[in-house]
Design an enzyme around this catalytic site. Structure first.
Site, PDB file in Angstrom:
ATOM      1  N   ALA A  76       8.290-104.362 -60.937  1.00  0.00           N
ATOM      2  CA  ALA A  76       7.175-104.450 -59.980  1.00  0.00           C
ATOM      3  C   ALA A  76       6.100-103.429 -60.342  1.00  0.00           C
ATOM      4  O   ALA A  76       6.392-102.315 -60.798  1.00  0.00           O
ATOM      5  CB  ALA A  76       7.677-104.180 -58.563  1.00  0.00           C
ATOM      6  N   ARG A  83      14.003-109.991 -64.326  1.00  0.00           N
ATOM      7  CA  ARG A  83      14.491-111.355 -64.558  1.00  0.00           C
ATOM      8  C   ARG A  83      14.417-111.678 -66.044  1.00  0.00           C
ATOM      9  O   ARG A  83      15.001-112.648 -66.491  1.00  0.00           O
ATOM     10  CB  ARG A  83      13.636-112.354 -63.763  1.00  0.00           C
ATOM     11  CG  ARG A  83      13.775-112.232 -62.260  1.00  0.00           C
ATOM     12  CD  ARG A  83      12.677-113.015 -61.568  1.00  0.00           C
ATOM     13  NE  ARG A  83      11.352-112.502 -61.927  1.00  0.00           N
ATOM     14  CZ  ARG A  83      10.216-113.107 -61.641  1.00  0.00           C
ATOM     15  NH1 ARG A  83      10.224-114.240 -60.971  1.00  0.00           N
ATOM     16  NH2 ARG A  83       9.058-112.578 -61.998  1.00  0.00           N
ATOM     17  N   TYR A 111      19.120-108.759 -62.100  1.00  0.00           N
ATOM     18  CA  TYR A 111      19.355-107.753 -61.045  1.00  0.00           C
ATOM     19  C   TYR A 111      20.860-107.587 -60.813  1.00  0.00           C
ATOM     20  O   TYR A 111      21.347-106.490 -60.543  1.00  0.00           O
ATOM     21  CB  TYR A 111      18.666-108.168 -59.745  1.00  0.00           C
ATOM     22  CG  TYR A 111      17.183-108.477 -59.880  1.00  0.00           C
ATOM     23  CD1 TYR A 111      16.390-107.838 -60.833  1.00  0.00           C
ATOM     24  CD2 TYR A 111      16.571-109.418 -59.057  1.00  0.00           C
ATOM     25  CE1 TYR A 111      15.034-108.125 -60.956  1.00  0.00           C
ATOM     26  CE2 TYR A 111      15.217-109.708 -59.164  1.00  0.00           C
ATOM     27  CZ  TYR A 111      14.461-109.064 -60.114  1.00  0.00           C
ATOM     28  OH  TYR A 111      13.132-109.347 -60.235  1.00  0.00           O
ATOM     29  N   HIS A 164      13.448-108.711 -50.178  1.00  0.00           N
ATOM     30  CA  HIS A 164      13.956-107.398 -49.748  1.00  0.00           C
ATOM     31  C   HIS A 164      15.342-107.531 -49.105  1.00  0.00           C
ATOM     32  O   HIS A 164      16.253-106.765 -49.406  1.00  0.00           O
ATOM     33  CB  HIS A 164      12.981-106.752 -48.752  1.00  0.00           C
ATOM     34  CG  HIS A 164      11.711-106.261 -49.387  1.00  0.00           C
ATOM     35  ND1 HIS A 164      10.747-105.574 -48.698  1.00  0.00           N
ATOM     36  CD2 HIS A 164      11.266-106.348 -50.666  1.00  0.00           C
ATOM     37  CE1 HIS A 164       9.755-105.267 -49.517  1.00  0.00           C
ATOM     38  NE2 HIS A 164      10.040-105.729 -50.718  1.00  0.00           N
ATOM     39  N   LYS A 224       8.296-101.159 -48.286  1.00  0.00           N
ATOM     40  CA  LYS A 224       7.775-101.661 -47.023  1.00  0.00           C
ATOM     41  C   LYS A 224       7.179-103.040 -47.210  1.00  0.00           C
ATOM     42  O   LYS A 224       6.707-103.316 -48.319  1.00  0.00           O
ATOM     43  CB  LYS A 224       6.734-100.711 -46.422  1.00  0.00           C
ATOM     44  CG  LYS A 224       5.700-100.131 -47.373  1.00  0.00           C
ATOM     45  CD  LYS A 224       4.844-101.008 -48.246  1.00  0.00           C
ATOM     46  CE  LYS A 224       3.912-101.963 -47.591  1.00  0.00           C
ATOM     47  NZ  LYS A 224       3.043-102.704 -48.587  1.00  0.00           N
TER      48      LYS A 224
HETATM   49  N1  LIG Z   1       4.697 -97.978 -50.965  1.00  0.00           N
HETATM   50  C1  LIG Z   1       3.647 -98.324 -51.678  1.00  0.00           C
HETATM   51  O1  LIG Z   1       2.795 -97.524 -52.014  1.00  0.00           O
HETATM   52  C2  LIG Z   1       3.525 -99.755 -52.128  1.00  0.00           C
HETATM   53  C3  LIG Z   1       2.424-100.146 -52.884  1.00  0.00           C
HETATM   54  C4  LIG Z   1       2.381-101.454 -53.368  1.00  0.00           C
HETATM   55  C5  LIG Z   1       3.392-102.349 -53.052  1.00  0.00           C
HETATM   56  N2  LIG Z   1       4.434-101.950 -52.282  1.00  0.00           N
HETATM   57  C6  LIG Z   1       5.516-102.877 -51.951  1.00  0.00           C
HETATM   58  O2  LIG Z   1       6.277-103.065 -53.128  1.00  0.00           O
HETATM   59  C7  LIG Z   1       6.716-104.409 -53.233  1.00  0.00           C
HETATM   60  C8  LIG Z   1       6.235-104.974 -54.561  1.00  0.00           C
HETATM   61  O3  LIG Z   1       4.836-104.938 -54.638  1.00  0.00           O
HETATM   62  P1  LIG Z   1       4.108-105.050 -56.063  1.00  0.00           P
HETATM   63  O4  LIG Z   1       2.671-105.182 -55.818  1.00  0.00           O
HETATM   64  O5  LIG Z   1       4.581-103.963 -56.938  1.00  0.00           O
HETATM   65  O6  LIG Z   1       4.668-106.468 -56.541  1.00  0.00           O
HETATM   66  P2  LIG Z   1       4.682-107.146 -57.969  1.00  0.00           P
HETATM   67  O7  LIG Z   1       3.938-106.335 -58.964  1.00  0.00           O
HETATM   68  O8  LIG Z   1       4.319-108.570 -57.753  1.00  0.00           O
HETATM   69  O9  LIG Z   1       6.208-107.038 -58.404  1.00  0.00           O
HETATM   70  C9  LIG Z   1       7.240-107.734 -57.829  1.00  0.00           C
HETATM   71  C10 LIG Z   1       8.325-107.901 -58.904  1.00  0.00           C
HETATM   72  O10 LIG Z   1       9.381-108.648 -58.345  1.00  0.00           O
HETATM   73  C11 LIG Z   1      10.022-109.392 -59.370  1.00  0.00           C
HETATM   74  N3  LIG Z   1      10.223-110.754 -58.859  1.00  0.00           N
HETATM   75  C12 LIG Z   1      11.418-111.306 -58.564  1.00  0.00           C
HETATM   76  N4  LIG Z   1      11.280-112.554 -58.119  1.00  0.00           N
HETATM   77  C13 LIG Z   1       9.971-112.803 -58.125  1.00  0.00           C
HETATM   78  C14 LIG Z   1       9.215-113.955 -57.785  1.00  0.00           C
HETATM   79  N5  LIG Z   1       9.778-115.077 -57.323  1.00  0.00           N
HETATM   80  N6  LIG Z   1       7.885-113.880 -57.915  1.00  0.00           N
HETATM   81  C15 LIG Z   1       7.286-112.762 -58.347  1.00  0.00           C
HETATM   82  N7  LIG Z   1       7.952-111.631 -58.693  1.00  0.00           N
HETATM   83  C16 LIG Z   1       9.289-111.668 -58.588  1.00  0.00           C
HETATM   84  C17 LIG Z   1       9.147-109.325 -60.616  1.00  0.00           C
HETATM   85  O11 LIG Z   1       9.776-108.427 -61.523  1.00  0.00           O
HETATM   86  P3  LIG Z   1      10.638-108.924 -62.792  1.00  0.00           P
HETATM   87  O12 LIG Z   1       9.874-110.055 -63.389  1.00  0.00           O
HETATM   88  O13 LIG Z   1      10.692-107.724 -63.644  1.00  0.00           O
HETATM   89  O14 LIG Z   1      11.987-109.357 -62.298  1.00  0.00           O
HETATM   90  C18 LIG Z   1       7.859-108.690 -60.132  1.00  0.00           C
HETATM   91  O15 LIG Z   1       7.292-107.856 -61.103  1.00  0.00           O
HETATM   92  C19 LIG Z   1       6.193-105.118 -51.994  1.00  0.00           C
HETATM   93  O16 LIG Z   1       7.200-105.139 -51.016  1.00  0.00           O
HETATM   94  C20 LIG Z   1       5.042-104.244 -51.523  1.00  0.00           C
HETATM   95  O17 LIG Z   1       4.840-104.301 -50.122  1.00  0.00           O
HETATM   96  C21 LIG Z   1       4.509-100.673 -51.832  1.00  0.00           C
END
Ligand SMILES: NC(=O)c1ccc[n+]([C@@H]2O[C@H](COP(=O)([O-])OP(=O)(O)OC[C@H]3O[C@@H](n4cnc5c(N)ncnc54)[C@H](OP(=O)(O)O)[C@@H]3O)[C@@H](O)[C@H]2O)c1
Length: 328
Positions: free
Chosen positions: A11, A36, A57, A78, A96
């Protein structure tokens, strides 16, 4: 002893922010990352100097040398992957919002009751930045008089149709993405749950996820209001009014990485600037989590708190859809 972390996915938030912050933690080390896609896992592992890369995973969860898992998957994953990690005896730090709905959150509350030896926490990192301790101390010491109002703004622009945030079935939408912070901070400051609320919600015509939500929340001890939006210029702010003075938190959720965070204590005729030294809230969060695991001590924030946040988010969605006040 140091907590051995495994990371579920490549992510964006993990590979660009959280892993490096965890690597700075004195209580933990990142030992594995899973994707994945095996090659994607290997590339991320190489870039971030992580020893092990897994192509699924499930393989990571089966690794007995991992104590705790960080779950930054899209919101709809989640719950299932946290439950799976717990089944493998892992502690879990979940991004979150902890889940997409309160009903899902309740499943995690119950899973934690069944496995009291495991630590599970929602990763609202902002709460670990020292500026919030400063704000809460100012309020508790009477700097603004009795707390009456908390007004929150959190917006940014994201039109990427491939982002999970544009897919309703993946827990998309601005309310779950940034509205969750607005609700969290109001509950944090009032130290109570809202009793009723009313919300307006605008959907993105293309994706049908919410992109602009404004809500009024009645707490037993004051009123909260917020706007969150995902097709609007970036903005973040919390304005806290008491009977005698107010506090403006300029960067409440994403504080500057290269300079102190600024809080302004606003009295009728003067404004006092308070600078809070720069800190990495992701590292502080990892430290707090790891300490709780190592000492088998309570976490600073419970899954019940996360469940309560989701109950409010559910009610906001309901109010936005029905255009009616909702009692909690
Ligand atoms: N606390 C903070 O500062 C903060 C900031 C941003 C986001 N977040 C949270 O972090 C989480 C992820 O956000 P993000 O923006 O980092 O997301 P993202 O870049 O889209 O990453 C999600 C990851 O999940 C995996 N994945 C598994 N099944 C998937 C599917 N069906 N479709 C897409 N991806 C899938 C992928 O990794 P693989 O391909 O490697 O398996 C993908 O890279 C969310 O819950 C968000 O609310 C928190």
């Amino acid at each position: 002893m140091r907590i051995r972390w495994g990371i579920l996915s490549t992510a964006h938030i993990a590979v660009n922010r959280v892993i490096a912050a965890m690597q700075k933690s004195q209580y933990g080390e990142v030992v594995a990352i899973a994707s994945r896609d095996q090659h994607r896992a290997e590339r991320a592992a190489k870039r971030l100097a992580i020893a092990k890369a897994y192509g699924s995973y499930e393989e990571l969860l089966q690794d007995p040398q991992i104590d705790a898992v960080y779950n930054p998957l899209p919101n709809h994953l989640h719950l299932p992957w946290t439950l799976a990690a717990m089944e493998h005896g892992k502690h879990v730090l979940i991004e979150k919002p902890m889940t997409c709905t309160a009903a899902e959150a309740l499943q995690l509350v119950q899973a934690c009751e069944r496995r009291p030896n495991l630590k599970v926490m929602e990763a609202f990192m902002y709460r670990f930045h020292p500026q919030w301790e400063q704000v809460r101390t100012l309020i508790s010491q009477g700097a603004i008089g009795a707390l009456r109002s908390v007004h929150v703004w959190f917006s940014y622009f994201n039109s990427n149709p491939d982002d999970y945030r544009h897919h309703p079935q993946m827990g998309g939408g601005g309310l779950l993405d940034v509205g969750c912070y607005c609700v969290s901070v109001a509950r944090l400051l009032f130290k109570k749950e809202p009793v009723r609320l009313s919300a307006m919600m605008e959907l993105d015509p293309r994706s049908q996820v919410d992109r602009h939500v404004s809500a009024l929340l009645e707490f037993p001890n004051g009123m909260g209001s917020f706007t969150c939006a995902t097709h609007m210029a970036f903005g973040q702010q919390v304005l806290i009014h008491g009977e005698r003075a107010a506090i403006l938190v300029e960067a409440p959720f994403i504080p500057p990485a290269d300079r102190p965070a600024r809080i302004i204590l606003k009295r009728e005729k003067t404004g006092e600037e308070i600078l809070v030294p720069q800190a990495d809230h992701y590292t502080l969060q990892a430290d707090a989590f790891s300490r709780a695991v190592m000492k088998n001590a309570p976490l600073p924030w419970t899954v019940t708190d996360a469940w309560n946040n989701l109950r409010v988010l559910d009610a906001i969605k309901q109010s936005g859809e029905t255009k009616a006040w909702v009692a909690l």
